[in-house]
Design an enzyme around this catalytic site. Sequence first.
Site, short mmCIF file in Angstrom:
data_model
loop_
_atom_site.label_atom_id
_atom_site.label_comp_id
_atom_site.label_asym_id
_atom_site.label_seq_id
_atom_site.Cartn_x
_atom_site.Cartn_y
_atom_site.Cartn_z
N HIS A 149 0.85 -1.20 0.00
CA HIS A 149 0.00 0.00 0.00
C HIS A 149 0.89 1.25 0.00
CE1 HIS A 149 -3.42 2.55 1.55
NE2 HIS A 149 -2.40 3.22 2.06
N GLU A 150 1.90 1.24 0.85
CA GLU A 150 2.79 2.41 0.93
C GLU A 150 3.60 2.59 -0.35
OE1 GLU A 150 2.25 4.42 3.14
OE2 GLU A 150 1.12 3.17 4.52
N GLU B 45 -6.30 6.98 -1.25
CA GLU B 45 -6.16 5.85 -0.33
C GLU B 45 -6.79 4.58 -0.91
OE1 GLU B 45 -4.42 5.52 2.42
OE2 GLU B 45 -3.73 7.57 2.09
N HIS C 282 1.63 4.25 -2.98
CA HIS C 282 1.62 5.72 -2.85
C HIS C 282 2.82 6.31 -3.59
CE1 HIS C 282 -1.76 6.58 -0.36
NE2 HIS C 282 -1.33 5.91 0.70
#
Lengths: 304, 196
Positions: free
Chosen positions: A143-144, A220, A147
């Site tokens: 997930h990071e 997100e 980003h």
Amino acid sequence: MAAKRSNFGKDTGLQARMLLTMFLLGLVYVVFLGVLFAVGAGAGIIIVVAVVLLALQFFGSDKIALASMGVKEVSASQEPELHSIVERLCVQADLPKPKIGVIETSMPNACAMGKSKKNTTVCATRGILELLSPAELEGVMAHELTHVINRDVMVMTLASFFATLASMIAQFTLFFGGGFGGGYGRGRDEEEELMLILLVSVLVYAISFLLLRALSRYREFAADRGSAVLTGRPSALASALLKISGTMERVPTQDLRKAESMSAFFIMPARTKQSLMNLFADHPSLEKRLAALERLESQLQGAA
Amino acid sequence: MGLRDILTGRHTVKGPASDDKLFAITTAYITLESEHSIEPTGDAAIVFQALATSDFESTLRDTEEVVKATCGDSGTTVATEDDSFGYRWMVLRNAAGAPSVEDLAVGINAVSSSIEAAGHGERLLCAVFAFADGQKRRIYFIYNYKRGSWYPFVPVGGSSNERSTERELQLKAQMGTELPIEPELERWFPLWGIPI
């Protein structure tokens, strides 16, 4: 433990204050430019000033954030498991390896910072390393990394740039519209005009603030999806989110307060209760994120 | 990744490089053997993300059959294991005393092609070929599917995760003309706990 390094003065309603600060910061920005305009500076100068301010924000923000969160860069021998997880994800995502940091707090959370793929730091807190299984941690780190891949820092900075620019254009039209209509009789209307300029600037800023928050929530969701695509295990991330949120509510308040200020950078906001309107939230609600991941899992299974 | 992907936050996982350089190892190992006395151990492995879907599982069962059929004549065996990170390894071992890099490359290629053919090419991570130098130290050559390039990986024995970057750079200098070596050193990702 990091909790001993207690920070007085960060006690009540910090999240609300953070919101207010960000709002005021933008207000100051707009008022500042509005005043510049009223004083008679040309549009060119104002745009130059805006670009300089944004550049400072863009190039300085990650360093400030990293320093203020107490991120400690760790080597592969200190955190072999975390390094291995990120390395494999980097092979999978075709990314160069980012710097890896750990924050010594029992709050389970993770964050990524950096302007480009080459210059990135991904961080995990001690709490999340202890809480999650390797597969769940992998989902969170993916997930990071998403980003980073999606260049969310850049997108958000640019988005706020256009919001600022929009408010400046509004001022510009108002100023000249009023100026020409009034001819030489400006002196009497000057104060009124100024008020009007400020009012419009504030209004434009308020709207773009809400839009930016919505944009952040959307990013997100995109990062959740990216994580699922990268790891092929949407349910691992869902399970990680459940675990994190479950712990969030049980963690002692002192840590919660400490971590609250950094909400914007984290995978989960520090407070999971819906204390503020959804409009103001920079992260979507847990239920919505879980539902989205569930859809991805059934898509994956349905492909059989 | 284009501007549109950045704006929409839509990220797709890259599949294997279109220019497959896996078979470069089948000529490179001759130089390794003759000039640098680095011998193949007769083991190779391919590592990928195993999707927990029935579709993927049946692909893997078929793959294993194909590899057994391809390599069975030479006595090469296939074994599957999952590591602690949830990645799956398919390990190919030549019959004892008869290491054949060609057989291993053919077998590895059979695995990757059938995973790709099933539409899961983006799950492939790396292929690893094991070698040993004169002092019996392990040297790995890792093929990155996404990049279509090779890099050496020399773990220093013991429990700590350390690698001999010096040895790896020597190997790069020695093999640079034979193998398409990954030019960016920050992409020489280690793989700890390689099962071969």
